[in-house]
Scaffold this active site. Structure first.
Site, mmCIF file in Angstrom:
data_model
loop_
_atom_site.group_PDB
_atom_site.id
_atom_site.type_symbol
_atom_site.label_atom_id
_atom_site.label_comp_id
_atom_site.label_asym_id
_atom_site.label_seq_id
_atom_site.Cartn_x
_atom_site.Cartn_y
_atom_site.Cartn_z
ATOM 1 N N GLY A 1 0.499 -4.893 0.971
ATOM 2 C CA GLY A 1 -0.733 -4.956 0.184
ATOM 3 C C GLY A 1 -0.515 -5.572 -1.198
ATOM 4 O O GLY A 1 -1.447 -6.128 -1.784
ATOM 5 N N ALA B 1 0.860 -1.172 0.000
ATOM 6 C CA ALA B 1 0.000 0.000 0.000
ATOM 7 C C ALA B 1 0.903 1.231 0.000
ATOM 8 O O ALA B 1 2.038 1.183 0.489
ATOM 9 C CB ALA B 1 -0.888 -0.019 1.229
ATOM 10 N N GLU C 1 -0.659 -9.184 -0.585
ATOM 11 C CA GLU C 1 -2.078 -9.490 -0.331
ATOM 12 C C GLU C 1 -2.887 -9.478 -1.623
ATOM 13 O O GLU C 1 -3.836 -10.247 -1.782
ATOM 14 C CB GLU C 1 -2.643 -8.482 0.674
ATOM 15 C CG GLU C 1 -2.049 -8.688 2.067
ATOM 16 C CD GLU C 1 -2.361 -7.561 3.027
ATOM 17 O OE1 GLU C 1 -2.145 -6.388 2.641
ATOM 18 O OE2 GLU C 1 -2.817 -7.836 4.144
ATOM 19 N N GLU D 1 4.877 -5.032 7.002
ATOM 20 C CA GLU D 1 4.173 -3.974 7.741
ATOM 21 C C GLU D 1 4.746 -3.777 9.141
ATOM 22 O O GLU D 1 4.708 -2.678 9.698
ATOM 23 C CB GLU D 1 2.670 -4.304 7.848
ATOM 24 C CG GLU D 1 1.899 -4.152 6.548
ATOM 25 C CD GLU D 1 1.852 -5.414 5.689
ATOM 26 O OE1 GLU D 1 2.687 -6.325 5.898
ATOM 27 O OE2 GLU D 1 0.979 -5.474 4.809
HETATM 28 C C1 HXC Z 1 5.082 4.382 -1.163
HETATM 29 C C2 HXC Z 1 6.978 3.379 -1.992
HETATM 30 C C3 HXC Z 1 6.584 2.137 -1.436
HETATM 31 C C4 HXC Z 1 5.349 2.084 -0.718
HETATM 32 C C5 HXC Z 1 8.462 1.864 -2.425
HETATM 33 N N1 HXC Z 1 8.140 3.166 -2.592
HETATM 34 N N2 HXC Z 1 7.534 1.227 -1.730
HETATM 35 N N3 HXC Z 1 6.236 4.486 -1.846
HETATM 36 N N4 HXC Z 1 4.632 3.234 -0.612
HETATM 37 N N5 HXC Z 1 4.874 0.955 -0.192
HETATM 38 C C6 HXC Z 1 8.929 4.195 -3.298
HETATM 39 C C7 HXC Z 1 10.132 4.638 -2.525
HETATM 40 O O1 HXC Z 1 9.779 5.589 -1.561
HETATM 41 C C8 HXC Z 1 10.991 5.211 -3.605
HETATM 42 O O2 HXC Z 1 10.509 6.488 -3.944
HETATM 43 C C9 HXC Z 1 10.707 4.301 -4.787
HETATM 44 O O3 HXC Z 1 9.453 3.645 -4.487
HETATM 45 C C10 HXC Z 1 11.759 3.232 -4.977
HETATM 46 O O4 HXC Z 1 11.929 2.548 -3.734
HETATM 47 P P1 HXC Z 1 13.351 2.423 -3.001
HETATM 48 O O5 HXC Z 1 13.074 2.221 -1.553
HETATM 49 O O6 HXC Z 1 14.265 3.535 -3.383
HETATM 50 O O7 HXC Z 1 13.884 1.065 -3.660
HETATM 51 P P2 HXC Z 1 14.824 -0.036 -3.007
HETATM 52 O O8 HXC Z 1 15.942 0.614 -2.232
HETATM 53 O O9 HXC Z 1 15.163 -0.966 -4.123
HETATM 54 O O10 HXC Z 1 13.901 -0.789 -1.941
HETATM 55 C C11 HXC Z 1 12.798 -1.531 -2.366
HETATM 56 C C12 HXC Z 1 11.891 -1.885 -1.146
HETATM 57 C C13 HXC Z 1 11.563 -0.599 -0.359
HETATM 58 C C14 HXC Z 1 12.638 -2.878 -0.243
HETATM 59 C C15 HXC Z 1 10.665 -2.566 -1.721
HETATM 60 O O11 HXC Z 1 11.044 0.369 -1.280
HETATM 61 C C16 HXC Z 1 10.537 -0.800 0.709
HETATM 62 O O12 HXC Z 1 10.831 -1.317 1.772
HETATM 63 N N6 HXC Z 1 9.301 -0.370 0.464
HETATM 64 C C17 HXC Z 1 8.229 -0.433 1.420
HETATM 65 C C18 HXC Z 1 7.707 -1.830 1.529
HETATM 66 C C19 HXC Z 1 6.586 -1.933 2.565
HETATM 67 O O13 HXC Z 1 6.796 -1.601 3.756
HETATM 68 N N7 HXC Z 1 5.416 -2.355 2.122
HETATM 69 C C20 HXC Z 1 4.247 -2.507 2.994
HETATM 70 C C21 HXC Z 1 3.493 -1.214 3.011
HETATM 71 S S1 HXC Z 1 2.193 -1.249 4.185
HETATM 72 P P3 HXC Z 1 11.517 7.734 -4.166
HETATM 73 O O14 HXC Z 1 10.606 8.895 -4.380
HETATM 74 O O15 HXC Z 1 12.374 7.808 -2.948
HETATM 75 O O16 HXC Z 1 12.296 7.335 -5.396
HETATM 76 C C22 HXC Z 1 0.996 -2.113 3.439
HETATM 77 C C23 HXC Z 1 -0.234 -2.285 4.258
HETATM 78 C C24 HXC Z 1 -1.340 -2.901 3.469
HETATM 79 O O17 HXC Z 1 1.080 -2.555 2.351
HETATM 80 C C25 HXC Z 1 -2.599 -2.754 4.233
HETATM 81 C C26 HXC Z 1 -3.833 -3.130 3.478
HETATM 82 C C27 HXC Z 1 -4.112 -2.370 2.307
#
Ligand code: HXC
Length: 261
Positions: free
Chosen positions: A112, A69, A115, A135
């Site tokens: 998400g 998400a 999911e 998460e």
């Molecule tokens: C918003 C995101 C994002 C996310 C990545 N980006 N994941 N933006 N929401 N979930 C953005 C980063 O901010 C970054 O933007 C760009 O995508 C590239 O990501 P990087 O982090 O620079 O890439 P990398 O170093 O290769 O790392 C990849 C990654 C990391 C390991 C996947 O991006 C990460 O940990 N992302 C978050 C993963 C996460 O926590 N997902 C769960 C979310 S909560 P910029 O502008 O800096 O280039 C969830 C709850 C669901 O899903 C609930 C029900 C709906």
């Protein structure tokens, strides 16, 4: 129809009888904001109603299926703003799609995004796919089925590590633990998913639909009521022209021609 609709965050197309939805926010690894999930849901529902589509595929790109998400949209949320927001309901709406959905996953399928893949009926993964529910790293837990579907797929022991310790699964691990159907080289994952979907799309449509419903019922009910449900669906298929056609074709040693009736 759906393949001609213009969206901001996804691309759609009909490839033969396969309706394909591609997440298209590559700069943020296909992070799922509410607009994107709204479009995904609408596109899949349109394909579900389109008689030209027999099976659906959802995919991202090589680097990311979806990294979760969109955290920027959730950061300031409150319980009440979440209640008022249809966001998580989109994952529930996917459950009501009657046609099978194959997720073609390469790279990150996190939060998400994982999911979303698990809400589909089958997953074809590239060797580079990584599945996880990270998460916990941002102070929450999965909210769109991750604790339930991951646990049903891989069992309690591994699901605990994934949910409360942020462990990622490689594609091979996901295959070994039953989360995905098959793993293929990265250059082939979409092709393979579409090939699988095309095979299903060429089968008797009503039987496919009811088969999906019956398998999914196994996750909702006791064995006894699941068996009763299966039997009702089985009997119902004897009211279809395709049942007569399929059995006649077998007996007369010819290929069947399905009508979806
Ligand atoms: C918003 C995101 C994002 C996310 C990545 N980006 N994941 N933006 N929401 N979930 C953005 C980063 O901010 C970054 O933007 C760009 O995508 C590239 O990501 P990087 O982090 O620079 O890439 P990398 O170093 O290769 O790392 C990849 C990654 C990391 C390991 C996947 O991006 C990460 O940990 N992302 C978050 C993963 C996460 O926590 N997902 C769960 C979310 S909560 P910029 O502008 O800096 O280039 C969830 C709850 C669901 O899903 C609930 C029900 C709906």
């Amino acid at each position: 129809m759906s393949d001609e609709t213009t969206y901001q965050n996804i691309l759609t197309r009909l490839d033969g009888r396969v309706g394909i939805v591609q997440l298209n926010r590559p700069k943020v690894l296909n992070a799922l904001n509410k607009e994107t999930m709204g479009e995904v849901t609408e596109a899949l529902e349109l394909f579900d109603r389109n008689p030209d589509a027999g099976c659906l595929v959802i995919t991202g790109n090589e680097r990311a299926f979806a990294a979760g998400a969109d955290i920027t949209q959730m950061a300031e949320a409150t319980p009440v703003s979440m209640l008022d927001n249809p966001f998580i309901d989109y994952w529930d709406r996917l459950r009501r799609i009657g046609k099978p959905i194959v997720a073609a996953v390469s790279g990150y399928a996190l939060g998400g995004g994982c999911e979303l893949a698990m809400a589909c009926d089958m997953i074809v993964a590239s060797e580079t796919a990584r599945f996880g529910q990270p998460e916990i790293n941002i102070g929450v837990i999965p909210g769109a089925g991750g604790t339930q579907r991951m646990t049903r797929a891989v069992g309690k022991a591994l699901a605990m590590e994934i949910v409360i310790n942020g462990r990622f699964l490689t594609a091979e691990e996901a295959l070994r633990h039953g989360l995905v159907n098959r793993v293929v080289p990265v250059e082939l994952y979409l092709e393979e998913a579409v090939r699988l979907a095309a095979e299903i799309a060429a089968r008797a449509p009503v039987a496919v639909r009811l088969g999906k419903e019956a398998v999914n019922a196994a996750f909702e009910t006791t064995l006894q009521s699941g068996l009763a449900h299966e039997r009702r669906l089985f009997y119902m298929l004897f009211a279809t022209e395709d049942q007569k056609e399929g059995m006649d074709a077998f007996i007369n040693k010819r290929p069947p021609v399905w009508k979806g009736k």
